[in-house]
Design a protein around this motif. Structure first.
Motif, PDB file in Angstrom:
ATOM      1  N   ARG A  42      20.137  15.457  42.870  1.00 27.47           N
ATOM      2  CA  ARG A  42      19.410  15.985  44.031  1.00 27.47           C
ATOM      3  C   ARG A  42      19.460  17.515  44.055  1.00 27.47           C
ATOM      4  N   ALA A  43      20.649  18.066  43.813  1.00 26.10           N
ATOM      5  CA  ALA A  43      20.799  19.526  43.783  1.00 26.10           C
ATOM      6  C   ALA A  43      20.013  20.129  42.624  1.00 26.10           C
ATOM      7  N   PHE A  44      20.003  19.449  41.491  1.00 26.92           N
ATOM      8  CA  PHE A  44      19.271  19.930  40.313  1.00 26.92           C
ATOM      9  C   PHE A  44      17.769  19.970  40.594  1.00 26.92           C
ATOM     10  N   PHE A  45      17.210  18.881  41.113  1.00 27.79           N
ATOM     11  CA  PHE A  45      15.766  18.837  41.363  1.00 27.79           C
ATOM     12  C   PHE A  45      15.349  19.824  42.448  1.00 27.79           C
ATOM     13  N   ALA A  46      16.235  20.056  43.409  1.00 24.68           N
ATOM     14  CA  ALA A  46      15.914  20.972  44.501  1.00 24.68           C
ATOM     15  C   ALA A  46      15.721  22.404  44.028  1.00 24.68           C
ATOM     16  N   GLU A  47      16.186  22.721  42.825  1.00 23.95           N
ATOM     17  CA  GLU A  47      15.962  24.054  42.267  1.00 23.95           C
ATOM     18  C   GLU A  47      14.509  24.257  41.855  1.00 23.95           C
ATOM     19  N   TYR A  48      13.794  23.143  41.632  1.00 28.84           N
ATOM     20  CA  TYR A  48      12.437  23.229  41.087  1.00 28.84           C
ATOM     21  C   TYR A  48      11.362  22.648  42.007  1.00 28.84           C
ATOM     22  N   PHE A  49      11.745  21.741  42.899  1.00 28.14           N
ATOM     23  CA  PHE A  49      10.773  21.012  43.714  1.00 28.14           C
ATOM     24  C   PHE A  49      11.294  20.835  45.136  1.00 28.14           C
ATOM     25  N   GLY A  50      10.370  20.449  46.000  1.00 34.33           N
ATOM     26  CA  GLY A  50      10.766  19.940  47.301  1.00 34.33           C
ATOM     27  C   GLY A  50      10.907  18.431  47.207  1.00 34.33           C
ATOM     28  N   ILE A  51      12.023  17.900  47.651  1.00 32.64           N
ATOM     29  CA  ILE A  51      12.259  16.455  47.557  1.00 32.64           C
ATOM     30  C   ILE A  51      11.700  15.780  48.798  1.00 32.64           C
ATOM     31  N   GLU A  52      10.722  14.898  48.603  1.00 32.28           N
ATOM     32  CA  GLU A  52      10.105  14.209  49.728  1.00 32.28           C
ATOM     33  C   GLU A  52      10.813  12.900  50.057  1.00 32.28           C
ATOM     34  N   ARG A  53      11.313  12.231  49.013  1.00 36.94           N
ATOM     35  CA  ARG A  53      11.915  10.927  49.264  1.00 36.94           C
ATOM     36  C   ARG A  53      12.850  10.556  48.128  1.00 36.94           C
ATOM     37  N   TYR A  54      13.931   9.870  48.500  1.00 39.03           N
ATOM     38  CA  TYR A  54      14.816   9.261  47.509  1.00 39.03           C
ATOM     39  C   TYR A  54      14.957   7.785  47.856  1.00 39.03           C
ATOM     40  N   THR A  55      14.877   6.929  46.845  1.00 36.97           N
ATOM     41  CA  THR A  55      15.066   5.506  47.069  1.00 36.97           C
ATOM     42  C   THR A  55      15.705   4.895  45.831  1.00 36.97           C
ATOM     43  N   GLU A  56      16.074   3.639  45.930  1.00 38.37           N
ATOM     44  CA  GLU A  56      16.653   2.922  44.803  1.00 38.37           C
ATOM     45  C   GLU A  56      15.859   1.639  44.561  1.00 38.37           C
ATOM     46  N   ILE A  57      15.691   1.304  43.302  1.00 37.68           N
ATOM     47  CA  ILE A  57      14.865   0.168  42.907  1.00 37.68           C
ATOM     48  C   ILE A  57      15.714  -0.817  42.113  1.00 37.68           C
TER      49      ILE A  57
END
Length: 223
Positions: free
Chosen positions: A188-203
């Motif tokens: 989550r911290a890694f992706f936040a450096e490049y994008f805005g996180i709209e949603r996290y889920t598990e499949i």
């Protein structure tokens, strides 16, 4: 390309050399959670890039959901061959497939792609390549462009010992291939450096008896 991927390429080439040439006829993968994520990705998107596209099934499903132009990149020669053979059978969409790794993204213009798919690929790379992949995806996405990022499950220290996995260095494991084994919060911290996180889920994937982690992210800027 890092020579450390050679074993991965050989293994996946064996898989894709056995593939048949059929294509999907309905816009579904069979997993409801992933299908909902694809609908989100494809809504108002025209050009989709799948890095680590394999035999391009996900791109074909995107086309059935209404996207128009599709670009697939994969290290495996057999995967690209298979994708090209199957693409001619698709009644909708245009397709371009390229062999290679993260370096191929450098050939794509900035702010030119509506949507990116990274399905069980960014955590199967060396750390430097994972970082470069995220940066390149951010560069090529249009302002407001979307990315679907699916990850393998995190493996605990106890599981690493129990299953006899080899720690290559830091959080990089040899699990038969390569696994960048980071916690959800680390990703989550890694992706936040490049994008805005709209949603996290598990499949949940019952056929594999495992849960995959899914981030839906967007590049900053107006849609």
């Amino acid at each position: 390309m890092n020579e450390g991927y050679s074993r991965c390429i050989r293994q996946w080439d064996k898989v894709f050399s056995r593939e048949t040439g059929g294509v999907p006829t309905v816009p579904e993968t069979g997993n409801g959670g992933f299908d909902e994520a694809l609908k989100w990705l494809c809504l108002d998107s025209e050009t989709v890039l799948d890095f680590g596209c394999g035999n391009a099934t996900v791109l074909f499903i995107c086309a059935l959901l209404g996207t128009k132009r599709h670009i697939g990149i994969d290290l495996c020669e057999k995967a690209i061959e298979n994708a090209k053979r199957r693409a001619v059978k698709m009644p909708v969409g245009t397709y371009e497939f390229f062999g290679g790794g993260v370096e191929r993204l450098g050939e794509i213009s900035a702010d030119s792609i509506d949507a990116v798919i990274l399905s069980n690929i960014i955590d199967n790379l060396y750390p430097a390549d994972a970082q470069k992949l995220a940066a390149e995806c951010s560069r090529i996405l249009k302002p407001g462009g979307k990315a679907l990022i699916k990850l393998n499950p995190h493996i605990t220290g106890e599981q690493i010992r129990q299953w006899g996995l080899r720690v290559i260095e830091g959080d990089l494991l040899d699990d038969g291939l390569l696994l960048l084994n980071r916690t959800t919060e680390q990703w989550r911290a890694f992706f936040a450096e490049y994008f805005g996180i709209e949603r996290y889920t598990e499949i949940w994937y019952p056929q594999h008896e495992q849960t995959n982690r899914l981030f839906l992210v967007r590049k900053a800027g107006a849609c």
